[in-house]
Every structure is written in C-alpha cells, then in structure tokens.
Design an enzyme around this catalytic site. Structure first.
Site, PDB file in Angstrom:
ATOM      1  N   GLU A  10      -6.511   5.573  -3.962  1.00  0.00           N
ATOM      2  CA  GLU A  10      -6.388   4.676  -2.814  1.00  0.00           C
ATOM      3  C   GLU A  10      -7.257   5.156  -1.662  1.00  0.00           C
ATOM      4  OE1 GLU A  10      -2.107   2.852  -2.530  1.00  0.00           O
ATOM      5  OE2 GLU A  10      -1.941   5.031  -2.881  1.00  0.00           O
ATOM      6  N   TYR A  46      -5.914 -12.552  21.999  1.00  0.00           N
ATOM      7  CA  TYR A  46      -5.667 -12.259  20.580  1.00  0.00           C
ATOM      8  C   TYR A  46      -6.922 -11.804  19.854  1.00  0.00           C
ATOM      9  CZ  TYR A  46      -6.579 -17.322  20.585  1.00  0.00           C
ATOM     10  OH  TYR A  46      -7.082 -18.568  20.817  1.00  0.00           O
ATOM     11  N   GLU A  89       4.396   2.184   6.198  1.00  0.00           N
ATOM     12  CA  GLU A  89       5.352   2.277   7.305  1.00  0.00           C
ATOM     13  C   GLU A  89       4.692   2.947   8.518  1.00  0.00           C
ATOM     14  OE1 GLU A  89       7.901   2.289   3.548  1.00  0.00           O
ATOM     15  OE2 GLU A  89       5.922   3.028   4.144  1.00  0.00           O
ATOM     16  N   LYS A 141       0.347  -5.085   1.466  1.00  0.00           N
ATOM     17  CA  LYS A 141      -0.516  -4.273   0.607  1.00  0.00           C
ATOM     18  C   LYS A 141      -0.577  -4.949  -0.763  1.00  0.00           C
ATOM     19  CE  LYS A 141      -1.112   0.566  -0.725  1.00  0.00           C
ATOM     20  NZ  LYS A 141      -0.540   1.930  -0.623  1.00  0.00           N
TER      21      LYS A 141
END
Length: 119
Positions: A22, A54, A74, A99
């Site tokens: 990853e 934004y 997290e 993910k």
C-alpha cells in the site's frame, strides 16, 4: 445548526495503509465532508470571504491525503476533520474516508471510516 456545506467524492491518491504494498504503490482514497456552520452571513453579503471556500478546503484535504502516509484511515480521517475545524466558523465537521481498493481478499464495494467532531 441547520446550515451545511458538503463536498462529496473528493478523490486523491495516497500511500496510506499497514502493508508495504500500500505504501509502495499507493491507492485512491475518496473523501466526503459535511460542515455545519452559519451560512447567514455569506447569504446576506454574497461574499465568499464570509463562508468556507470549498475549493480551498479541497486543496487542503488533497494535500493531506497525498501527504505523509499513516497506517490507518482512522488517523487520516482525524487529520482531515482537524483541517475542516481549523476554520473557526465551522461548528461541526463530518469526514468520511473511503478506501475502495483496500487489500481485502473478498469482493466488496467499499470500506469507510466516518468521524464527526465539533467545538
């Protein structure tokens, strides 16, 4: 608070995850954000300086996703929600990190973590 700005489906490539593969190859992360704040001043003035821009927020969030790797989404979500709350006008921020290419050896549609933080 009933006023809300949402940014949905912000996609950026990051190198977050527990596994070496990853970190080496990276993967796409998708971020959804909902900000609760008083939009009355911006509605009255019609001036972008009276609200959360934004586009600028998206730039900051992408910089976090593409920046320093973390093991867990997290942790990534926590960094993102902190960036949202950096604007003191934001009363509450909800961030979801998706993910979709998580290394799971089964067919799945998505893995996501959602954090809601307020003042």
């Amino acid at each position: 608070m009933t006023d809300r700005i949402t940014l949905t489906g912000l996609r950026a490539r990051g190198r977050h995850g527990v596994y070496d593969v990853e970190r080496e190859h990276g993967q796409d992360f998708v971020v959804d954000v909902a900000l609760e704040l008083d939009l009355g001043p911006a509605a009255g003035s019609d001036d972008v300086r009276d609200t959360v821009h934004y586009g600028e927020l998206a730039d900051r969030l992408v910089a976090i996703v593409t920046g320093e790797p973390v093991n867990l989404i997290e942790t990534l979500a926590d960094r993102l929600v902190g960036a949202c709350l950096a604007d003191t006008r934001v009363a509450t921020a909800t961030v979801t990190v998706h993910k979709p290419q998580a290394p799971i050896p089964h067919e799945f549609a998505d893995v996501a973590v959602t954090l809601t933080r307020g003042r």
